[in-house]
Structure formats: C-alpha cells, structure tokens
Design an enzyme around this catalytic site. Structure first.
Site, PDB file in Angstrom:
ATOM      1  N   GLY A  79      28.027  23.603   1.636  1.00 36.17           N
ATOM      2  CA  GLY A  79      28.153  23.989   3.038  1.00 36.17           C
ATOM      3  C   GLY A  79      26.825  24.008   3.766  1.00 36.17           C
TER       4      GLY A  79
ATOM      5  N   GLY B  67      26.996  24.608   7.588  1.00 40.79           N
ATOM      6  CA  GLY B  67      27.195  25.138   8.927  1.00 40.79           C
ATOM      7  C   GLY B  67      27.030  26.640   9.021  1.00 40.79           C
ATOM      8  N   GLU B  68      27.716  27.373   8.142  1.00 43.13           N
ATOM      9  CA  GLU B  68      27.736  28.826   8.255  1.00 43.13           C
ATOM     10  C   GLU B  68      26.663  29.559   7.455  1.00 43.13           C
ATOM     11  OE1 GLU B  68      31.612  30.376   7.613  1.00 43.13           O
ATOM     12  OE2 GLU B  68      32.498  29.268   9.275  1.00 43.13           O
TER      13      GLU B  68
END
Length: 210
Positions: A168, A170-171
């Site tokens: 991941g 994005g977060e």
C-alpha cells in the site's frame, strides 16, 4: 484505529526518550528490531537532515513511525507554534516509505502527499463537536479540513525493493502525521498534546498548564 494508535504510541515513545535525556531518533533506533522499519527511519532522517538533540529543543522537530497496508513509514515534521494564539504552522514534512516494489513512483509520490495533507486535517483541525446528543459540526465552515495555507513543503522518499511485492502507498502516510506533529509541538514549546485534533484552543490550554 491505526491513526489514533500510532499517535499515542509515538507520543509515548517520545516522552520516554525525553525523560531519559536521549535524542528521539537514537532512542527509536536503539529499540527497533525490524530491519525494514530501521532502514525507512534512517532514510527519513538522512533526507530531513536530522541532528541529535534532547527534546524539547525549541527547534520544533518531531518523528513518528508506523506500519499500514503492508508498508513501513517514517515521518519527520518541522513546525512553528504561536504561543499567543495556539496556532501550529507545519513548515516541512519528510516521509519515507518501504512499500516493496514501487510500480509507479510518480503515483506513489502524489498518494503520499495526499495522505499527509489528509493527516494534517486529522492532526490539527478536524473535530466533531457535540452538544448533548446533537452534532454541531454540520458543514465545512465548522468542520475544517486542511487547506493550502497549512500545507507545508512535503518530501516523499521510497526504498524501492524490486524483490518484494508492491504494498500500500496511499493511506500509510496518514497514520504518522499526528504523532510527528505532536512530537514537533513538544520539541518546540514543551507541551505534550494527548488528544486529536490538536486545535488552537487545546494547545493554549496545555500551555497555560505548564
């Protein structure tokens, strides 16, 4: 709950480092065992230009580390605190990621920038106000998201590991912003913020108590 949990954990780590008079970067590196987290933190510190000092130092620097969506992330923030108003102005944020293979470096960069901007809102202004059972924050005039005026220079760096699967991007950056800002506030003015968001009113109240 990763955003809140990271804020609490990283604030506590900073408090322990300060209590024994140790630089917060050195304290983390002495206690971390995960090699991915260590190299991510070292990259952030190198790019930021971190120099060791005991907090609070008055320079307004703060560190926060975390893990989310398969990615390791380290964020270092620099802030100015206006002790007369409680206003916090982020000046610079450096964020390093180990997300495995970085498939699209440009896309990863803008995702991190968006995550940090969103994290600034969580950290400083996005507060839901209740009056009994009635929600008072009903629109963007009283639920304040981060704007360009509080968005600092953002630098994103990646440990590109082509041997690891992409993770991941994005977060993960969001979860470390609150802790980095809180620790930078402490380093700047010596008050430990224990609740998000760290609004002007809460910072002024904390300043009055020291």
């Amino acid at each position: 709950g990763n955003n809140t949990n990271t804020f609490v954990r990283e604030s506590q780590i900073d408090a322990m480092a300060s209590e024994i008079g140790m630089d917060p970067l050195e304290f983390r590196l002495k206690n971390l065992k995960n090699e991915k987290m260590i190299r991510t933190l070292k990259l952030a510190a190198e790019k930021f230009g971190w120099t060791p000092i005991k907090a609070p130092s008055g320079r307004g620097w703060g560190i926060s580390c975390g893990f989310d969506a398969g990615a390791w992330v380290a964020t270092i923030a620099e802030v100015d605190v206006d002790t007369s108003t409680g206003s916090v102005q982020p000046k610079r944020i450096v964020c390093a990621h180990d997300m495995g293979l970085v498939v699209n470096p440009h896309g990863a960069t803008i995702q991190v920038e968006g995550g940090i901007t969103m994290g600034l809102g969580y950290a400083l202004s996005e507060d839901i106000v209740f009056d009994g059972g009635v929600i008072k924050s009903r629109n963007f005039d009283d639920y304040k998201i981060a704007t360009f005026s509080v968005t600092p220079a953002i630098e994103s760096y990646f440990i590109d590991d082509p041997e690891s699967a992409p993770q991941g991007g994005g977060e993960p950056a969001i979860i470390t912003v609150g802790g980095a800002i809180a620790n930078a506030i402490y380093d700047s003015v010596g008050v430990r913020m224990t609740r998000l968001p760290m609004t002007k009113e809460r910072i002024l109240e904390a300043l009055r108590e020291v």
